[in-house]
Design a protein around this motif. Structure first.
Motif, mmCIF file in Angstrom:
data_model
loop_
_atom_site.group_PDB
_atom_site.id
_atom_site.type_symbol
_atom_site.label_atom_id
_atom_site.label_comp_id
_atom_site.label_asym_id
_atom_site.label_seq_id
_atom_site.Cartn_x
_atom_site.Cartn_y
_atom_site.Cartn_z
ATOM 1 N N ILE A 76 0.846 -1.199 0.000
ATOM 2 C CA ILE A 76 0.000 0.000 0.000
ATOM 3 C C ILE A 76 0.881 1.248 0.000
ATOM 4 N N SER A 77 0.554 2.188 -0.873
ATOM 5 C CA SER A 77 1.184 3.504 -0.851
ATOM 6 C C SER A 77 0.319 4.431 -0.003
ATOM 7 N N LEU A 78 0.877 4.986 1.040
ATOM 8 C CA LEU A 78 0.114 5.834 1.960
ATOM 9 C C LEU A 78 -0.144 7.228 1.408
ATOM 10 N N ASN A 79 0.387 7.527 0.241
ATOM 11 C CA ASN A 79 0.115 8.839 -0.348
ATOM 12 C C ASN A 79 -0.820 8.732 -1.549
ATOM 13 N N ALA A 80 -1.626 7.673 -1.603
ATOM 14 C CA ALA A 80 -2.495 7.458 -2.762
ATOM 15 C C ALA A 80 -3.962 7.796 -2.513
ATOM 16 N N ASP A 81 -4.390 7.918 -1.272
ATOM 17 C CA ASP A 81 -5.798 8.153 -0.967
ATOM 18 C C ASP A 81 -6.004 9.627 -0.623
ATOM 19 N N SER A 82 -6.470 10.400 -1.594
ATOM 20 C CA SER A 82 -6.572 11.851 -1.411
ATOM 21 C C SER A 82 -7.581 12.236 -0.334
ATOM 22 N N ALA A 83 -8.667 11.486 -0.172
ATOM 23 C CA ALA A 83 -9.654 11.826 0.866
ATOM 24 C C ALA A 83 -9.053 11.643 2.256
ATOM 25 N N VAL A 84 -8.366 10.525 2.467
ATOM 26 C CA VAL A 84 -7.729 10.286 3.767
ATOM 27 C C VAL A 84 -6.655 11.341 4.013
ATOM 28 N N MET A 85 -5.845 11.600 3.005
ATOM 29 C CA MET A 85 -4.745 12.546 3.184
ATOM 30 C C MET A 85 -5.253 13.948 3.514
ATOM 31 N N THR A 86 -6.255 14.426 2.789
ATOM 32 C CA THR A 86 -6.744 15.786 3.044
ATOM 33 C C THR A 86 -7.466 15.873 4.382
ATOM 34 N N CYS A 87 -8.125 14.796 4.789
ATOM 35 C CA CYS A 87 -8.746 14.761 6.105
ATOM 36 C C CYS A 87 -7.696 14.911 7.195
ATOM 37 N N ILE A 88 -6.636 14.119 7.094
ATOM 38 C CA ILE A 88 -5.580 14.158 8.115
ATOM 39 C C ILE A 88 -4.895 15.522 8.126
ATOM 40 N N VAL A 89 -4.582 16.046 6.952
ATOM 41 C CA VAL A 89 -3.921 17.350 6.872
ATOM 42 C C VAL A 89 -4.807 18.427 7.486
ATOM 43 N N ASN A 90 -6.085 18.386 7.180
ATOM 44 C CA ASN A 90 -7.009 19.389 7.692
ATOM 45 C C ASN A 90 -7.159 19.302 9.208
ATOM 46 N N ASP A 91 -7.267 18.091 9.729
ATOM 47 C CA ASP A 91 -7.547 17.910 11.150
ATOM 48 C C ASP A 91 -6.315 17.854 12.038
ATOM 49 N N TYR A 92 -5.188 17.367 11.509
ATOM 50 C CA TYR A 92 -4.018 17.138 12.350
ATOM 51 C C TYR A 92 -2.747 17.838 11.877
ATOM 52 N N GLY A 93 -2.674 18.203 10.604
ATOM 53 C CA GLY A 93 -1.482 18.838 10.069
ATOM 54 C C GLY A 93 -0.708 17.899 9.158
ATOM 55 N N TYR A 94 0.033 18.484 8.231
ATOM 56 C CA TYR A 94 0.713 17.698 7.198
ATOM 57 C C TYR A 94 1.738 16.721 7.772
ATOM 58 N N GLU A 95 2.348 17.059 8.879
ATOM 59 C CA GLU A 95 3.374 16.174 9.430
ATOM 60 C C GLU A 95 2.794 14.831 9.887
ATOM 61 N N HIS A 96 1.482 14.741 10.062
ATOM 62 C CA HIS A 96 0.842 13.499 10.525
ATOM 63 C C HIS A 96 0.196 12.692 9.391
ATOM 64 N N ILE A 97 0.386 13.127 8.161
ATOM 65 C CA ILE A 97 -0.303 12.535 7.013
ATOM 66 C C ILE A 97 -0.037 11.029 6.847
ATOM 67 N N PHE A 98 1.157 10.577 7.190
ATOM 68 C CA PHE A 98 1.492 9.154 7.068
ATOM 69 C C PHE A 98 1.402 8.421 8.408
ATOM 70 N N SER A 99 1.815 9.066 9.480
ATOM 71 C CA SER A 99 1.828 8.384 10.785
ATOM 72 C C SER A 99 0.425 7.995 11.219
ATOM 73 N N ARG A 100 -0.535 8.824 10.929
ATOM 74 C CA ARG A 100 -1.928 8.519 11.302
ATOM 75 C C ARG A 100 -2.395 7.251 10.566
ATOM 76 N N GLN A 101 -2.015 7.121 9.317
ATOM 77 C CA GLN A 101 -2.389 5.933 8.550
ATOM 78 C C GLN A 101 -1.667 4.686 9.066
ATOM 79 N N VAL A 102 -0.392 4.840 9.434
ATOM 80 C CA VAL A 102 0.361 3.720 10.005
ATOM 81 C C VAL A 102 -0.312 3.263 11.297
ATOM 82 N N GLU A 103 -0.715 4.217 12.126
ATOM 83 C CA GLU A 103 -1.391 3.872 13.376
ATOM 84 C C GLU A 103 -2.679 3.100 13.118
#
Length: 190
Positions: A76-103
Motif C-alpha cells: 500500500i502507498s500511503l500517499n495514494a488516498d486523497s480523501a484520507v490525506m486531506t482529512c488528516i492534513v485538515n484535522d491534524y497537520g501535514y506532518e501526521h499525514i502518514f503516521s496517522r495511517q500507520v497507526e
C-alpha cells in the motif's frame, strides 16, 4: 544543451557505479520483505513529491506484477488516498499525514518504507516512529547522508549523492531490484 545532457548522464553513471556498495543492505531488506510477505504481512510505502510517485510505483509493482504473472502481494502507498490525506492534513497537520495511517493500518511484522531524499521529511520520520511503535520493520530509502531518518529506520539505503534527481533515480532502481528479489524469493517468477 549537449553539455547539460552529458553532465546529467555522467552524474547518473557516477552515482549508479557506487550502488554495489549497498549490496548487503539491499539483500537484507529483500529478505525481510520476502519473509513479511510469506507471513501475510503488508509493505507500506510513503514519500513526498517525486518520492510519493516512487511509493505509488513500487506498491503497484507488488500488487500488479513486476516480471511475470503471479498472485498480487500486499502493498500500500500511503500517499495514494486523497480523501484520507486531506482529512488528516485538515484535522491534524501535514506532518501526521502518514503516521496517522500507520497507526490505523499497520500491524506488527508489517514493513514501512519511508522514502526521503534528505531524510529530513517530518511526515516520513513521524511515520517511521509510528511504525516502530507498532513493532513494524522500518526501512529508509534516503540520500544526502540519511538525515534524521537514518537514526530512526531499522534498515536504510542511503544513496551517496547530494543531488535529489540522482537520489530518486537510484531509489527506483533499487526498488526494482527489490521487486525482482521478492518475486524470486517467493518463487513467483514465471
Amino acid at each position: 544543451m549537449k553539455k547539460t545532457i552529458e553532465r546529467n548522464l555522467a552524474e547518473h553513471q557516477e552515482v549508479s557505479s557506487q550502488l554495489q556498495t549497498l549490496d548487503n543492505a539491499i539483500e537484507q531488506i529483500a529478505i525481510i520483505m520476502i519473509n513479511a510477505l510469506k507471513n501475510g504481512k503488508t509493505i507500506f510505502w510513503c514519500g513526498n513529491g517525486g518520492s510519493a510517485s516512487d511509493a505509488q510505483h513500487l506498491a503497484g509493482e507488488l500488487i500488479g506484477r513486476f516480471k511475470g504473472d503471479r498472485k498480487p502481494l500486499k502493498s500500500i502507498s500511503l500517499n495514494a488516498d486523497s480523501a484520507v490525506m486531506t482529512c488528516i492534513v485538515n484535522d491534524y497537520g501535514y506532518e501526521h499525514i502518514f503516521s496517522r495511517q500507520v497507526e490505523a493500518l499497520g500491524e506488527e511484522g508489517d514493513i514501512l518504507v519511508g522514502i526521503s531524499t534528505s531524510g529530513q521529511s517530518a511526515n516520513v520520520n513521524l511515520a517511521l516512529n509510528a511504525a516502530k511503535n507498532k513493532k513494524m520493520h522500518t526501512v529508509g530509502f534516503l540520500g544526502k547522508g540519511g538525515g534524521q531518518a537514518l537514526e530512526i529506520a531499522d534498515h536504510a539505503i542511503v544513496i551517496p549523492s547530494e543531488s535529489t534527481a540522482r537520489i530518486q533515480e537510484m531509489h527506483i532502481t533499487i526498488g526494482h531490484i527489490l521487486c525482482e528479489l521478492i518475486e524470486e524469493g517467493l518463487g513467483l517468477n514465471v
